[in-house]
Design an enzyme around this catalytic site. Structure first.
Site, PDB file in Angstrom:
ATOM      1  N   ASP A 166       0.861  -1.098  -0.002  1.00  0.00           N
ATOM      2  CA  ASP A 166      -0.069  -0.081   0.023  1.00  0.00           C
ATOM      3  C   ASP A 166       0.974   1.316  -0.058  1.00  0.00           C
ATOM      4  OD1 ASP A 166      -2.215  -1.944   0.131  1.00  0.00           O
ATOM      5  OD2 ASP A 166      -2.662  -1.155   2.305  1.00  0.00           O
ATOM      6  N   ASP A 226     -13.246  -3.335  -1.309  1.00  0.00           N
ATOM      7  CA  ASP A 226     -13.068  -2.811  -0.042  1.00  0.00           C
ATOM      8  C   ASP A 226     -14.268  -3.179   0.839  1.00  0.00           C
ATOM      9  OD1 ASP A 226     -10.426  -2.396  -0.762  1.00  0.00           O
ATOM     10  OD2 ASP A 226     -11.101  -0.418  -1.575  1.00  0.00           O
TER      11      ASP A 226
HETATM   12  O1  1PR Z   1     -10.366   3.216  -5.027  1.00  0.00           O
HETATM   13  O2  1PR Z   1      -9.546   2.645  -7.369  1.00  0.00           O
HETATM   14  O3  1PR Z   1      -8.454   4.377  -6.034  1.00  0.00           O
HETATM   15  O4  1PR Z   1      -7.982   2.308  -5.428  1.00  0.00           O
HETATM   16  C1  1PR Z   1      -7.551   2.221  -4.250  1.00  0.00           C
HETATM   17  C2  1PR Z   1      -6.960   0.984  -3.908  1.00  0.00           C
HETATM   18  O5  1PR Z   1      -6.522   1.309  -2.490  1.00  0.00           O
HETATM   19  C3  1PR Z   1      -8.042  -0.007  -3.585  1.00  0.00           C
HETATM   20  O6  1PR Z   1      -7.569  -1.126  -3.892  1.00  0.00           O
HETATM   21  C4  1PR Z   1      -8.013  -0.103  -1.942  1.00  0.00           C
HETATM   22  O7  1PR Z   1      -7.887  -1.504  -1.554  1.00  0.00           O
HETATM   23  C5  1PR Z   1      -6.469   0.574  -1.480  1.00  0.00           C
HETATM   24  N1  1PR Z   1      -6.739   1.303  -0.204  1.00  0.00           N
HETATM   25  C6  1PR Z   1      -7.289   2.540  -0.127  1.00  0.00           C
HETATM   26  N2  1PR Z   1      -7.229   2.848   1.110  1.00  0.00           N
HETATM   27  C7  1PR Z   1      -6.637   1.951   1.839  1.00  0.00           C
HETATM   28  C8  1PR Z   1      -6.161   1.831   3.165  1.00  0.00           C
HETATM   29  O8  1PR Z   1      -5.583   0.962   3.748  1.00  0.00           O
HETATM   30  N3  1PR Z   1      -6.252   3.041   3.803  1.00  0.00           N
HETATM   31  N4  1PR Z   1      -5.680  -0.329   1.367  1.00  0.00           N
HETATM   32  C9  1PR Z   1      -6.114   0.704   0.863  1.00  0.00           C
HETATM   33  C10 1PR Z   1      -6.029  -1.510   1.094  1.00  0.00           C
HETATM   34  C11 1PR Z   1      -5.835  -3.651   1.537  1.00  0.00           C
HETATM   35  C12 1PR Z   1      -4.907  -4.684   1.199  1.00  0.00           C
HETATM   36  C13 1PR Z   1      -3.930  -5.119   2.183  1.00  0.00           C
HETATM   37  C14 1PR Z   1      -4.475  -6.356   2.815  1.00  0.00           C
HETATM   38  C15 1PR Z   1      -3.675  -7.122   3.478  1.00  0.00           C
HETATM   39  N5  1PR Z   1      -5.121  -2.368   1.515  1.00  0.00           N
HETATM   40  O9  1PR Z   1      -4.631  -4.673  -0.023  1.00  0.00           O
HETATM   41  O10 1PR Z   1      -2.944  -5.046   1.618  1.00  0.00           O
HETATM   42  O11 1PR Z   1      -5.584  -5.911   3.398  1.00  0.00           O
HETATM   43  O12 1PR Z   1      -3.370  -6.407   4.582  1.00  0.00           O
HETATM   44  P1  1PR Z   1      -2.722  -7.346   5.679  1.00  0.00           P
HETATM   45  O13 1PR Z   1      -2.056  -8.786   5.360  1.00  0.00           O
HETATM   46  O14 1PR Z   1      -1.728  -6.579   6.526  1.00  0.00           O
HETATM   47  O15 1PR Z   1      -4.146  -7.739   6.660  1.00  0.00           O
HETATM   48  P2  1PR Z   1      -9.042   3.110  -6.142  1.00  0.00           P
END
Ligand code: 1PR
Length: 529
Positions: A224, A379
């Site tokens: 991320d 999400d």
């Molecule tokens: O909406 O098309 O602009 O895409 C934004 C992207 O960024 C989406 O794929 C969304 O999942 C991601 N995203 C947005 N905000 C966050 C955040 O964390 N604040 N991250 C975020 C999402 C989720 C995972 C993570 C897993 C594994 N991260 O991909 O890596 O949950 O984590 P873990 O193994 O530590 O539990 P757009």
């Protein structure tokens, strides 16, 4: 000097990087004379057969290419570069192929997820120096929904099993072509490229016995990425999407360095999510473009990039389509793009009318780059209800009751990184995205994200049962056994984790070793030395 045919779709940068990493220089075809004068021609590609043949015709490449191939000059076709050699394809029945090898390109009609995405083996059907230096158990990266069916077996070099046994590479004289991607197949793939460059000789090595090849479960490392308050581009990691600790954005490292580390540790794929991409126009200062360019120079496994893929109008009123944003990412080294927030808005509209407009980011990008290049990142967040009648959404019965003892729940889609919940459930979203042309689902879960408590198997089973495309399980991995749980209790093809890898709590090697002891099919760790 290797000449590379770039017809405008697909990740040619990875092929260039892979060839350059072997000490060769690459010249890109800019007109038909470059094909005529090529010493060794590489034709990579992904996407749609019809659109590829139309572009080749428009650029007047068809005749010189056929002449080159009929003269039996050194040629390496990759993926669409293999399919182009055939007579025609079910993907575009009105288009003619190059017809160098008689046969048809057919769509998989099997009981497994299509596209066939991931690392699979090959059975060698005839000896060839192309495989010099490689053992029999090597795996290569495939990503395709169509496979070649040659009229006769003469040219068949390898076969692979995925629901059926299909031809995964061919060789006819100096022409060689693979359905899999050597440039994305780590050290094994680089070895094939080196052999092609050196000139494919013959070999006396006996053919290994034919066995069943098996698609590996993929382990994906996710980064991320965002800028912190000081303006540095960093890898961060949230707890249930909250990436701040004591007011500051958590800093877990630099994107390019971490990606390199995960490649070396044996990640089967790497995903970058530009988590604040929804805020600004991603092509403005292009930090992710640079990350992709640098990463793809040394990382030879598939790269996915997500965040901010949608329509934009800049301050001067100029409009950018999602396809233009995706183009820039593919040109910089991405193999797949992932769409999050925009997919939710697209599906909300689609469900209102039931009609495909052809204009959405999902449709536009899959039409040019193929379904396999479009991942939907979901999400979702759990919403408990007292009974199935309490909501119109797709509900599941849960073994983990809610705060009021509720035993039913649905999964609410969110946009903007979980900041805004929408009136749409994850199961419906996934199904509709498949209908619109998505090739894979990246299934996060906000409730589990960063908790180390294991994947949400109930959510995963519900979504997986609703679609026929591959699903990546994400969020909550805390130890190697959680990966075994997700592969043994659901049908997902791959599992993704972030926190445990970033914090070095559980290395990828430990996950893979554990899965091997449990007899889960995985790609063996690469020996990169
Ligand atoms: O909406 O098309 O602009 O895409 C934004 C992207 O960024 C989406 O794929 C969304 O999942 C991601 N995203 C947005 N905000 C966050 C955040 O964390 N604040 N991250 C975020 C999402 C989720 C995972 C993570 C897993 C594994 N991260 O991909 O890596 O949950 O984590 P873990 O193994 O530590 O539990 P757009």
């Amino acid at each position: 000097m290797i000449t590379l045919l770039d017809y405008g779709a697909g990740n040619v940068r990875s092929v260039i990087n892979a060839i350059e990493s072997l000490g060769e220089t690459v010249r890109i075809v800019s007109d038909k004379n470059d094909i005529i004068t090529a010493k060794k021609l590489v034709f990579p590609g992904v996407g749609n057969f019809g659109s590829m043949m139309r572009i080749l015709r428009a650029k007047k490449y068809v005749e010189p290419l056929r002449d080159y191939l009929l003269a039996d000059r050194p040629f390496l076709g990759i993926c669409m570069g293999l399919q182009a050699l055939f007579t025609k394809s079910e993907e575009a029945p009105d288009e003619k192929g190059l017809n160098i090898i008689p046969g048809v390109v057919k769509r998989f009609d099997i009981d497994l997820a299509v596209p066939h995405i991931g690392w699979n083996g090959v059975n060698r059907c005839k000896p060839s120096g192309f495989f010099n230096g490689l053992g029999n158990d090597e795996k290569f990266y495939f990503v395709h929904s169509y496979y070649i069916a040659p009229e006769d077996e003469d040219a068949v070099l390898t076969k692979t099993d995925y629901g059926i046994r299909f031809v995964s590479s061919i060789r006819k004289g100096n022409i060689i072509a693979t359905q899999f991607h050597p440039e994305k197949s780590s050290v094994a793939g680089l070895t094939l490229l080196r052999n092609f460059i050196a000139g494919i000789g013959e070999t006396d090595a006996p053919l290994p016995p034919i066995g069943l090849t098996r698609l590996s479960k993929r382990i994906i490392a996710c980064l991320d990425v965002r800028t912190n308050d000081r303006g540095d581009l960093i890898v961060t990691k949230g707890d249930q999407y909250d990436v701040r600790e004591k007011g500051n954005v958590r800093n877990l490292g630099k994107p390019v360095e971490l990606a390199q580390r995960y490649y070396e540790e044996g990640a089967d794929e790497i995903t970058f999510l530009n988590i604040t991409g929804f805020r600004a126009f991603p092509l403005k200062d292009m930090p992710m473009i640079e990350v992709l360019k640098l990463t793809s120079q040394n990382v030879f496994v598939p790269l996915t990039i997500g965040g901010g893929i949608r329509d934009y109008i800049d301050k001067d009123g100029k409009r950018y389509t999602p396809l233009e944003v995706a183009d820039a990412y593919f040109r910089s080294g991405a193999d797949k793009i992932s769409i999050g927030s925009d997919a939710v808005l697209i599906v909300e509209d689609y469900l209102k009318t039931g009609e495909k407009t052809g204009q959405s980011s999902i449709e536009q990008i899959s039409a040019v780059y193929g379904n396999q290049a479009v991942v939907i990142s979901i999400d979702p967040r759990r919403v408990y209800v007292t009974s199935p009648d309490a909501t119109d959404h797709q509900v599941i019965k849960t073994a983990f009751p809610g705060p009021g003892g509720e035993t039913w729940c649905w999964y609410q889609c969110t946009v903007k990184g979980g900041r805004e919940g929408r009136n749409l459930d994850a199961v419906t979203l996934a199904k509709a995205c498949e209908e619109l042309g998505a090739g894979e689902i990246l299934l996060n879960c906000i409730d589990r994200d960063g908790t180390n408590s294991g994947f949400d198997l109930e959510l995963i089973n519900a979504v997986k049962a609703a679609v026929t495309i591959p699903v990546i399980a994400s969020s909550g991995a805390g130890n190697a056994a959680h990966f075994y749980d997700v592969f043994s209790k659901t049908q997902v093809e791959s599992a993704l984790a972030a926190g445990i890898f970033h914090r070095r709590e559980v290395p990828i090697s430990e996950v893979k070793s554990y899965l091997m002891t449990q007899h889960v099919e995985i790609r063996p760790l690469a020996n990169l030395k």
